[in-house]
Design a protein around this motif. Structure first.
Motif, short mmCIF file in Angstrom:
data_model
loop_
_atom_site.label_atom_id
_atom_site.label_comp_id
_atom_site.label_asym_id
_atom_site.label_seq_id
_atom_site.Cartn_x
_atom_site.Cartn_y
_atom_site.Cartn_z
N GLN A 1 -10.49 -5.32 4.39
CA GLN A 1 -10.46 -6.61 3.69
C GLN A 1 -9.43 -6.58 2.56
N ASN A 2 -8.45 -7.49 2.66
CA ASN A 2 -7.46 -7.71 1.61
C ASN A 2 -6.78 -6.42 1.14
N PHE A 3 -6.31 -5.62 2.09
CA PHE A 3 -5.68 -4.33 1.80
C PHE A 3 -4.18 -4.53 1.54
N ASN A 4 -3.68 -3.91 0.49
CA ASN A 4 -2.26 -3.97 0.13
C ASN A 4 -1.72 -2.56 -0.04
N LEU A 5 -0.49 -2.35 0.46
CA LEU A 5 0.17 -1.06 0.31
C LEU A 5 1.67 -1.29 0.44
N THR A 6 2.44 -0.66 -0.43
CA THR A 6 3.89 -0.70 -0.33
C THR A 6 4.41 0.72 -0.41
N ILE A 7 5.22 1.09 0.58
CA ILE A 7 5.87 2.40 0.58
C ILE A 7 7.37 2.14 0.53
N PRO A 8 8.02 2.47 -0.61
CA PRO A 8 9.46 2.22 -0.73
C PRO A 8 10.27 3.17 0.15
N GLU A 9 11.46 2.71 0.52
CA GLU A 9 12.34 3.52 1.35
C GLU A 9 12.78 4.79 0.61
N LYS A 10 13.10 4.65 -0.67
CA LYS A 10 13.52 5.79 -1.49
C LYS A 10 12.84 5.72 -2.83
#
Length: 73
Positions: A29-38
């Protein structure tokens, strides 16, 4: 800078159909994740049994359809 993976408000609900008697299970439910390239990073998803780790992996790999939200590569 671009993101390698971005998950925005991901929600996955199982069930709700005729054969399930209308019962629904919210697996994520309402999961957020950001993995940057560098810079390069190793990311671990940890949680107790039933917390949605396998569902999240299945959504990212395209094994399941997401109920709502976005997964961007």
């Amino acid at each position: 800078m671009a993101n390698l993976l971005e998950i925005r408000h991901a929600t996955k609900v199982y069930g709700g159909g005729f054969w399930e008697g209308g019962k629904q299970v919210v697996a994520l439910q309402n999961f957020n994740l950001t993995i940057p390239e560098k810079p390069a990073k190793i990311v671990t998803i940890a949680g107790e049994s039933g917390s949605g780790k396998s569902t999240l992996a299945g959504l990212v790999l395209g094994f399941f359809d997401i109920t709502s939200g976005e997964i961007l590569f």
